[in-house]
Design a protein around this motif. Sequence first.
Motif, PDB file in Angstrom:
ATOM      1  N   LEU A   1       0.846  -1.191   0.000  1.00 44.11           N
ATOM      2  CA  LEU A   1       0.000   0.000   0.000  1.00 44.11           C
ATOM      3  C   LEU A   1       0.878   1.235   0.000  1.00 44.11           C
ATOM      4  CD1 LEU A   1      -1.277   0.928   3.499  1.00 44.11           C
ATOM      5  CD2 LEU A   1      -0.155  -1.250   3.197  1.00 44.11           C
ATOM      6  N   GLY A   2       0.319   2.318  -0.463  1.00 41.56           N
ATOM      7  CA  GLY A   2       1.070   3.561  -0.533  1.00 41.56           C
ATOM      8  C   GLY A   2       0.228   4.736  -0.094  1.00 41.56           C
ATOM      9  N   ARG A   3       0.891   5.761   0.395  1.00 37.60           N
ATOM     10  CA  ARG A   3       0.165   6.951   0.854  1.00 37.60           C
ATOM     11  C   ARG A   3      -0.543   7.649  -0.292  1.00 37.60           C
ATOM     12  NH1 ARG A   3       4.728  10.115   4.117  1.00 37.60           N
ATOM     13  NH2 ARG A   3       5.969   9.306   2.374  1.00 37.60           N
ATOM     14  N   ASP A   4      -0.032   7.462  -1.510  1.00 35.97           N
ATOM     15  CA  ASP A   4      -0.660   8.078  -2.676  1.00 35.97           C
ATOM     16  C   ASP A   4      -1.288   7.046  -3.601  1.00 35.97           C
ATOM     17  OD1 ASP A   4       1.746   6.949  -3.320  1.00 35.97           O
ATOM     18  OD2 ASP A   4       2.509   8.636  -4.490  1.00 35.97           O
ATOM     19  N   LEU A   5      -1.429   5.791  -3.119  1.00 33.87           N
ATOM     20  CA  LEU A   5      -1.964   4.720  -3.952  1.00 33.87           C
ATOM     21  C   LEU A   5      -3.148   4.002  -3.332  1.00 33.87           C
ATOM     22  CD1 LEU A   5       1.270   2.826  -5.158  1.00 33.87           C
ATOM     23  CD2 LEU A   5      -0.139   4.404  -6.485  1.00 33.87           C
ATOM     24  N   GLY A   6      -3.172   3.917  -1.993  1.00 34.80           N
ATOM     25  CA  GLY A   6      -4.051   2.945  -1.365  1.00 34.80           C
ATOM     26  C   GLY A   6      -3.461   1.557  -1.572  1.00 34.80           C
ATOM     27  N   ASN A   7      -4.308   0.516  -1.504  1.00 39.06           N
ATOM     28  CA  ASN A   7      -3.751  -0.830  -1.682  1.00 39.06           C
ATOM     29  C   ASN A   7      -4.413  -1.632  -2.805  1.00 39.06           C
ATOM     30  OD1 ASN A   7      -5.227  -2.102   1.467  1.00 39.06           O
ATOM     31  ND2 ASN A   7      -6.220  -1.649  -0.469  1.00 39.06           N
ATOM     32  N   TRP A   8      -5.200  -0.948  -3.644  1.00 37.45           N
ATOM     33  CA  TRP A   8      -5.833  -1.648  -4.766  1.00 37.45           C
ATOM     34  C   TRP A   8      -4.935  -1.547  -5.993  1.00 37.45           C
ATOM     35  CZ3 TRP A   8      -9.894  -4.318  -3.085  1.00 37.45           C
ATOM     36  CH2 TRP A   8     -10.654  -3.821  -2.033  1.00 37.45           C
ATOM     37  N   VAL A   9      -3.826  -2.260  -5.986  1.00 37.90           N
ATOM     38  CA  VAL A   9      -2.887  -2.174  -7.102  1.00 37.90           C
ATOM     39  C   VAL A   9      -2.388  -3.556  -7.509  1.00 37.90           C
ATOM     40  CG1 VAL A   9      -2.091   0.178  -6.632  1.00 37.90           C
ATOM     41  CG2 VAL A   9      -0.925  -1.755  -5.549  1.00 37.90           C
ATOM     42  N   PHE A  10      -2.160  -3.707  -8.808  1.00 32.95           N
ATOM     43  CA  PHE A  10      -1.417  -4.832  -9.345  1.00 32.95           C
ATOM     44  C   PHE A  10       0.036  -4.391  -9.497  1.00 32.95           C
ATOM     45  CE2 PHE A  10      -5.619  -5.549 -11.591  1.00 32.95           C
ATOM     46  CZ  PHE A  10      -6.024  -6.563 -10.735  1.00 32.95           C
ATOM     47  N   LEU A  11       0.951  -5.340  -9.399  1.00 34.97           N
ATOM     48  CA  LEU A  11       2.369  -5.031  -9.540  1.00 34.97           C
ATOM     49  C   LEU A  11       2.956  -5.769 -10.739  1.00 34.97           C
ATOM     50  CD1 LEU A  11       3.509  -5.269  -5.808  1.00 34.97           C
ATOM     51  CD2 LEU A  11       3.047  -3.182  -7.126  1.00 34.97           C
ATOM     52  N   GLY A  12       3.814  -5.087 -11.456  1.00 32.20           N
ATOM     53  CA  GLY A  12       4.560  -5.689 -12.553  1.00 32.20           C
ATOM     54  C   GLY A  12       6.022  -5.331 -12.423  1.00 32.20           C
ATOM     55  N   ALA A  13       6.888  -6.141 -13.017  1.00 31.64           N
ATOM     56  CA  ALA A  13       8.329  -5.914 -12.906  1.00 31.64           C
ATOM     57  C   ALA A  13       8.989  -6.037 -14.268  1.00 31.64           C
ATOM     58  CB  ALA A  13       8.955  -6.915 -11.933  1.00 31.64           C
ATOM     59  N   ILE A  14       9.929  -5.146 -14.512  1.00 30.63           N
ATOM     60  CA  ILE A  14      10.806  -5.256 -15.684  1.00 30.63           C
ATOM     61  C   ILE A  14      12.232  -5.387 -15.171  1.00 30.63           C
ATOM     62  CG2 ILE A  14      11.671  -4.164 -17.782  1.00 30.63           C
ATOM     63  CD1 ILE A  14       9.067  -2.622 -17.998  1.00 30.63           C
ATOM     64  N   PHE A  15      12.827  -6.529 -15.374  1.00 26.89           N
ATOM     65  CA  PHE A  15      14.249  -6.714 -15.078  1.00 26.89           C
ATOM     66  C   PHE A  15      15.032  -6.279 -16.310  1.00 26.89           C
ATOM     67  CE2 PHE A  15      14.624  -9.881 -11.387  1.00 26.89           C
ATOM     68  CZ  PHE A  15      13.390  -9.551 -10.871  1.00 26.89           C
TER      69      PHE A  15
ATOM     70  N   ALA B   1      -6.638   6.422  -2.491  1.00 25.94           N
ATOM     71  CA  ALA B   1      -6.490   5.464  -3.583  1.00 25.94           C
ATOM     72  C   ALA B   1      -6.667   6.134  -4.945  1.00 25.94           C
ATOM     73  CB  ALA B   1      -7.509   4.335  -3.431  1.00 25.94           C
ATOM     74  N   VAL B   2      -5.890   5.663  -5.892  1.00 26.00           N
ATOM     75  CA  VAL B   2      -5.944   6.178  -7.252  1.00 26.00           C
ATOM     76  C   VAL B   2      -7.051   5.450  -8.010  1.00 26.00           C
ATOM     77  CG1 VAL B   2      -4.617   6.511  -9.375  1.00 26.00           C
ATOM     78  CG2 VAL B   2      -3.473   6.592  -7.168  1.00 26.00           C
ATOM     79  N   ALA B   3      -7.807   6.174  -8.806  1.00 27.93           N
ATOM     80  CA  ALA B   3      -8.873   5.549  -9.588  1.00 27.93           C
ATOM     81  C   ALA B   3      -8.283   4.638 -10.660  1.00 27.93           C
ATOM     82  CB  ALA B   3      -9.750   6.619 -10.240  1.00 27.93           C
ATOM     83  N   ALA B   4      -8.991   3.569 -10.961  1.00 31.41           N
ATOM     84  CA  ALA B   4      -8.560   2.650 -12.018  1.00 31.41           C
ATOM     85  C   ALA B   4      -8.769   3.308 -13.381  1.00 31.41           C
ATOM     86  CB  ALA B   4      -9.349   1.353 -11.936  1.00 31.41           C
ATOM     87  N   GLY B   5      -7.719   3.290 -14.193  1.00 32.74           N
ATOM     88  CA  GLY B   5      -7.820   3.896 -15.514  1.00 32.74           C
ATOM     89  C   GLY B   5      -8.110   2.899 -16.622  1.00 32.74           C
ATOM     90  N   GLU B   6      -7.885   1.624 -16.343  1.00 36.54           N
ATOM     91  CA  GLU B   6      -8.080   0.576 -17.338  1.00 36.54           C
ATOM     92  C   GLU B   6      -9.542   0.125 -17.352  1.00 36.54           C
ATOM     93  OE1 GLU B   6      -8.325  -1.881 -19.976  1.00 36.54           O
ATOM     94  OE2 GLU B   6      -6.191  -1.372 -19.779  1.00 36.54           O
ATOM     95  N   MET B   7     -10.193   0.294 -18.490  1.00 38.65           N
ATOM     96  CA  MET B   7     -11.606  -0.081 -18.596  1.00 38.65           C
ATOM     97  C   MET B   7     -11.806  -1.591 -18.438  1.00 38.65           C
ATOM     98  SD  MET B   7     -13.292   2.643 -18.787  1.00 38.65           S
ATOM     99  CE  MET B   7     -14.882   1.916 -19.179  1.00 38.65           C
TER     100      MET B   7
END
Length: 342
Positions: free
Chosen positions: A158-172, A253-259
Amino acid sequence: MKGLRKEQLVARALEEGFVKAGVCRPDAVPEAAGRLRAFLAEGRHGQMGWMAEREEWRGSPAALWPEARSVIMLAEAYTPEDDPMAGLAERDRGVISCYAQGKDYHDLVKRRLKRLGRWLIDQAGGEIKVFVDTAPVMEKPLAQAAGLGWQGKHTNLLGRDLGNWVFLGAIFTTLELEPDAPEVDHCGSCTACLDICPTKAFPAPYQLDARRCISYLTIEHKGPVDPELRGLMGNRIYGCDDCLAVCPWNKFAVAAGEMGYQPKVGLPELAELAALDDAGFRARFAGSPIKRIGRDRFVRNVLYAIGNSGLPALREVAGGLVGDPDPTVADAAQWALGRLGA
């Protein structure tokens, strides 16, 4: 890095639809291996044997791809518009976790990661590998190391500017990128996420016993669920959002942008779901992450919800499945009948 500035990378990530991006080194979470080892030693991973099978890679991102020099962590919001706990009072309907209400996030996030990765190669060269929850990557510790947020007492990011409704992705990547400062814990004395858990799946703050977690029980656990826990699952038939929903940081929490994350499943009727055969199940949940658990495990969950509903009108539905070819479904149907007073 061919003159590419990190702020350009972050700006491009936001253009692609991510809500936050950060960078860390592959060796930025040395404590992760020990924590994973303790988690596995306690057996808290339940039937998720794949966690132990790739323990070395999971515990050490540097071992996963030794050539990697930087890890770009990205967050994508799927914040629900409505109260995700409101459906718990609808006893004739099944509650499905918000993340599974729309299209499969694996496909949507990976597509975005690949686009960003191709842009990075065009701009700065190097090699990349992208990961979305299907490889042995400790996304949450890496996201904290990259400054996206912190792992809360419910073990989710969770983040102070995100809330906790997030998916995570990684680029190595083999590129040397400037790392961000890691985020620190801001949970304070709050225990809302721990207190709300119906099955008491948190032995202590920042610790999860998956064997008692409703998300694990409804998605990962094969076979019958412990009768002690069935009655605590309520009408949650795929996942559980309780600990996420009560987090006070969600006011930012940030609003979801993906329809694609817009709810398509809603609150389906338990009677309708219980009647699904294999073909009907696959058609009903095509393109959804729900599809991967299969009809039998899903209908098992539905029958537990029927047993918890207290609605005599659903006796006939449960009774129709006591002879189901799958023994776990038949067991769940018999249990539901017993709960409904048959």
